[in-house]
Design an enzyme around this catalytic site. Sequence first.
Site, mmCIF file in Angstrom:
data_model
loop_
_atom_site.group_PDB
_atom_site.id
_atom_site.type_symbol
_atom_site.label_atom_id
_atom_site.label_comp_id
_atom_site.label_asym_id
_atom_site.label_seq_id
_atom_site.Cartn_x
_atom_site.Cartn_y
_atom_site.Cartn_z
ATOM 1 N N TRP A 151 -0.569 -5.990 15.380
ATOM 2 C CA TRP A 151 0.386 -5.375 14.458
ATOM 3 C C TRP A 151 1.622 -4.806 15.145
ATOM 4 C CZ3 TRP A 151 0.505 -0.702 16.697
ATOM 5 C CH2 TRP A 151 -0.655 -0.227 17.310
ATOM 6 N N ASN A 152 1.687 -4.820 16.468
ATOM 7 C CA ASN A 152 2.797 -4.099 17.103
ATOM 8 C C ASN A 152 4.115 -4.887 17.071
ATOM 9 O OD1 ASN A 152 1.664 -5.868 18.945
ATOM 10 N ND2 ASN A 152 2.189 -4.605 20.714
ATOM 11 N N LYS A 175 -3.766 -15.889 11.247
ATOM 12 C CA LYS A 175 -4.436 -14.709 10.654
ATOM 13 C C LYS A 175 -3.749 -13.493 11.243
ATOM 14 C CE LYS A 175 -7.006 -11.534 11.009
ATOM 15 N NZ LYS A 175 -6.605 -10.114 10.710
ATOM 16 N N PRO A 176 -2.815 -12.885 10.499
ATOM 17 C CA PRO A 176 -2.110 -11.704 11.034
ATOM 18 C C PRO A 176 -2.974 -10.452 10.928
ATOM 19 C CG PRO A 176 -1.362 -12.181 8.804
ATOM 20 C CD PRO A 176 -2.365 -13.250 9.144
ATOM 21 N N ALA A 177 -2.535 -9.388 11.598
ATOM 22 C CA ALA A 177 -3.251 -8.104 11.536
ATOM 23 C C ALA A 177 -3.219 -7.558 10.109
ATOM 24 C CB ALA A 177 -2.600 -7.116 12.490
ATOM 25 N N GLY A 228 -4.229 -9.438 21.255
ATOM 26 C CA GLY A 228 -4.835 -8.216 20.746
ATOM 27 C C GLY A 228 -5.488 -7.452 21.874
ATOM 28 N N SER A 229 -6.460 -6.635 21.529
ATOM 29 C CA SER A 229 -7.083 -5.772 22.529
ATOM 30 C C SER A 229 -8.021 -6.571 23.437
ATOM 31 C CB SER A 229 -7.865 -4.669 21.827
ATOM 32 O OG SER A 229 -8.842 -5.250 20.986
ATOM 33 N N GLU A 249 -4.052 -13.135 25.043
ATOM 34 C CA GLU A 249 -3.010 -12.219 25.537
ATOM 35 C C GLU A 249 -3.483 -10.821 25.167
ATOM 36 O OE1 GLU A 249 -0.558 -13.246 27.327
ATOM 37 O OE2 GLU A 249 -0.638 -15.392 26.947
ATOM 38 N N LEU A 250 -3.915 -10.040 26.157
ATOM 39 C CA LEU A 250 -4.681 -8.829 25.870
ATOM 40 C C LEU A 250 -3.954 -7.555 26.317
ATOM 41 C CD1 LEU A 250 -8.122 -10.375 26.875
ATOM 42 C CD2 LEU A 250 -6.987 -10.412 24.648
ATOM 43 N N CYS A 283 2.249 -3.867 24.627
ATOM 44 C CA CYS A 283 1.258 -4.210 25.662
ATOM 45 C C CYS A 283 1.851 -4.015 27.054
ATOM 46 C CB CYS A 283 0.771 -5.634 25.464
ATOM 47 S SG CYS A 283 2.122 -6.807 25.313
ATOM 48 N N GLU A 385 -5.497 1.947 28.534
ATOM 49 C CA GLU A 385 -4.286 1.704 27.748
ATOM 50 C C GLU A 385 -4.193 2.746 26.632
ATOM 51 O OE1 GLU A 385 -4.292 -1.697 25.039
ATOM 52 O OE2 GLU A 385 -2.323 -2.237 25.810
HETATM 53 P P1 TAP Z 1 -7.102 -5.898 17.900
HETATM 54 O O1 TAP Z 1 -7.827 -4.816 17.232
HETATM 55 O O2 TAP Z 1 -7.761 -6.612 19.026
HETATM 56 O O3 TAP Z 1 -6.718 -6.928 16.731
HETATM 57 C C1 TAP Z 1 -5.941 -8.078 16.985
HETATM 58 C C2 TAP Z 1 -6.216 -9.114 15.909
HETATM 59 O O4 TAP Z 1 -7.574 -9.553 16.022
HETATM 60 C C3 TAP Z 1 -6.059 -8.591 14.483
HETATM 61 O O5 TAP Z 1 -5.528 -9.612 13.670
HETATM 62 C C4 TAP Z 1 -7.490 -8.277 14.100
HETATM 63 O O6 TAP Z 1 -7.688 -8.265 12.715
HETATM 64 C C5 TAP Z 1 -8.211 -9.445 14.760
HETATM 65 N N1 TAP Z 1 -9.640 -9.283 14.973
HETATM 66 C C6 TAP Z 1 -10.359 -8.135 15.042
HETATM 67 N N2 TAP Z 1 -11.677 -8.416 15.252
HETATM 68 C C7 TAP Z 1 -11.785 -9.764 15.319
HETATM 69 C C8 TAP Z 1 -12.868 -10.672 15.517
HETATM 70 N N3 TAP Z 1 -14.126 -10.256 15.678
HETATM 71 N N4 TAP Z 1 -12.612 -11.991 15.540
HETATM 72 C C9 TAP Z 1 -11.359 -12.451 15.377
HETATM 73 N N5 TAP Z 1 -10.293 -11.643 15.160
HETATM 74 C C10 TAP Z 1 -10.497 -10.323 15.147
HETATM 75 O O7 TAP Z 1 -5.711 -5.424 18.475
HETATM 76 P P2 TAP Z 1 -4.616 -4.533 17.769
HETATM 77 O O8 TAP Z 1 -5.100 -3.136 17.702
HETATM 78 O O9 TAP Z 1 -4.174 -5.205 16.512
HETATM 79 O O10 TAP Z 1 -3.397 -4.642 18.807
HETATM 80 C C11 TAP Z 1 -3.248 -3.813 19.897
HETATM 81 C C12 TAP Z 1 -3.711 -4.500 21.164
HETATM 82 O O11 TAP Z 1 -3.039 -5.737 21.328
HETATM 83 C C13 TAP Z 1 -3.395 -3.689 22.410
HETATM 84 O O12 TAP Z 1 -4.499 -3.684 23.275
HETATM 85 C C14 TAP Z 1 -2.243 -4.453 23.051
HETATM 86 O O13 TAP Z 1 -2.114 -4.287 24.423
HETATM 87 C C15 TAP Z 1 -2.569 -5.849 22.676
HETATM 88 N N6 TAP Z 1 -1.375 -6.679 22.753
HETATM 89 C C16 TAP Z 1 -1.252 -7.565 23.778
HETATM 90 C C17 TAP Z 1 -0.099 -8.328 23.889
HETATM 91 C C18 TAP Z 1 0.022 -9.320 25.015
HETATM 92 S S1 TAP Z 1 1.206 -10.401 24.916
HETATM 93 N N7 TAP Z 1 -0.775 -9.314 26.022
HETATM 94 C C19 TAP Z 1 0.942 -8.162 22.974
HETATM 95 C C20 TAP Z 1 0.786 -7.243 21.962
HETATM 96 C C21 TAP Z 1 -0.381 -6.504 21.846
HETATM 97 P P3 TAP Z 1 -7.548 -6.867 11.881
HETATM 98 O O14 TAP Z 1 -6.157 -6.460 11.930
HETATM 99 O O15 TAP Z 1 -7.961 -7.216 10.528
HETATM 100 O O16 TAP Z 1 -8.458 -5.902 12.556
#
Ligand code: TAP
Length: 487
Positions: A151-152, A175-177, A228-229, A249-250, A283, A385
């Site tokens: 979502w960021n 599948k967006p956030a 995502g995370s 990409e985590l 991130c 983080e």
């Molecule tokens: P997550 O909680 O990991 O969610 C990311 C996506 O995965 C969302 O669409 C989420 O859906 C989905 N998801 C959750 N559980 C899942 C599962 N079991 N199977 C498949 N998909 C699933 O991350 P976030 O809180 O949205 O984003 C923040 C994180 O992203 C931070 O750690 C940040 O560092 C990282 N990030 C990394 C980068 C790069 S380029 N490395 C860039 C931006 C952000 P829901 O929204 O419905 O939960």
Amino acid sequence: MISELNGKLFIGGSWKVGAGGRVPVENPATGEVIGEIAASTGEEVNAAVAAARRAFRGWADLPGRARSAALKRLGGLISADADRMARIMTMEQGKPLNEARGEILKLAEACHFYAEEAVRVHGEIVPNDTTDHESLVIREPIGVVAAITPWNYPAELVGWKLCASLAAGCTIVIKPADLTPFTALAIAQKVDEAKIPAGVVNVVTGPGSVVGQALVEHPGVDKIAFTGSSSVGLHIQRSCTSVKRMSLELGGNCPIIVTQSANLDAAVKGTARRSFRNMGQICIAINRAYVARPILDEFVAKLAVAAEALTIGNGLDRPDADLGAMASAAPLAKTREHLADALAKGARLVTGGSAPEGDEFARGHFFRPTIVTGCTHEMKVMSEETFGPLIGVMPFDRLDEAITLANDTPYGLASYVYAKDLDEVRYLTTRLDYGNVAVNNVDAGVMNAPYGGRKQSGVGYEHGREGMLEYMNFKHIRVRHDLPQGS
Ligand code: TAP
């Protein structure tokens, strides 16, 4: 603007009202519900994957120039509608309108960059040990991609996957956030207007643990492109029921090293920008600073002035604010937790540490840019983080100590160096164990160079030619040539 997208899914080139339950979406600056999305059912996920599968061969077989033209049309339509799309993003994500608009324009830039790459999918001819054999190495699109995004950066993180996979000849299910789904649906509207063939791009919405997981496990998906995370990334890797291509990409826990030779004012300006922009929900945000001891006090004092000068506001009402609301209660709670942990372990609060005062901030997820000093690696702010507007600062005496501290993390996404001494720059950049190192600037990612993490920050690359190759398989064709008759 948002009501026309409420509960909608984009599958096989058509807009459908989702058959499943509804998930509310809030404006994080006010707490108001701005709309609701559909929790896609298993049948709807199957339908999206089937549509992408049906569209694949036709899309892959188009000449690169036709795919390029489609991406250019998409980029043009997105730029032309940047104001409306930015409003949607600000309403669901909280970042100020001008920043959201900038992100939409960068999405358009990604369309144009990959439009140019689409016509440059070359192969190689590799010499063999005998002159009568020849090896052709060609590139083919992988197939159906499932893109799962956070979502960021609701536009760019969809866009990098969308544009690179379309240029390569793949089709995609996005599948967006749950927090920021309407930006992705607005992108799908532009895909529709750009007359990209039905099924090439599909958007399903709903909880990641159900809808995202269904895509991860789906036998019809050939590649997972996830941002995502680290914890969800690892879960996806472990729970994948068959072997498939994956880019992850985590998370990050990104350091900056400021040496005594640095331009201090530039280092302060860069640190303030990269620690607090988007409320630290990046991130590649700078989470921890290691500063040469003789310049530590001046660095901290100037950084505090820079942090206090940043304006905060409701991003719709104050488009030019530096900072908006945080995207939800969760990252704000984590920021407070990391701050409390640091203070309990002996850190000193320099500035920030609370929400801004005033009615404007009463119902949203706001926090002031926060700096703590006297940090150690026992504190979460230095070792995990935060994903919020908080930075920890520590002095160092020797460069090798700074390197050891900077690399003392399970993450490896981005790192930053401010130094004017060329020997220092070389020493530091070659030893930092990160996928991206920015020197005397804080823009660690640019569209035409590969962007990816190491260690628990992920596998694979986005941006650049490498970003497109993530959506391609190599095929080796080994040919034996006999001499023709009469030769
Ligand atoms: P997550 O909680 O990991 O969610 C990311 C996506 O995965 C969302 O669409 C989420 O859906 C989905 N998801 C959750 N559980 C899942 C599962 N079991 N199977 C498949 N998909 C699933 O991350 P976030 O809180 O949205 O984003 C923040 C994180 O992203 C931070 O750690 C940040 O560092 C990282 N990030 C990394 C980068 C790069 S380029 N490395 C860039 C931006 C952000 P829901 O929204 O419905 O939960």
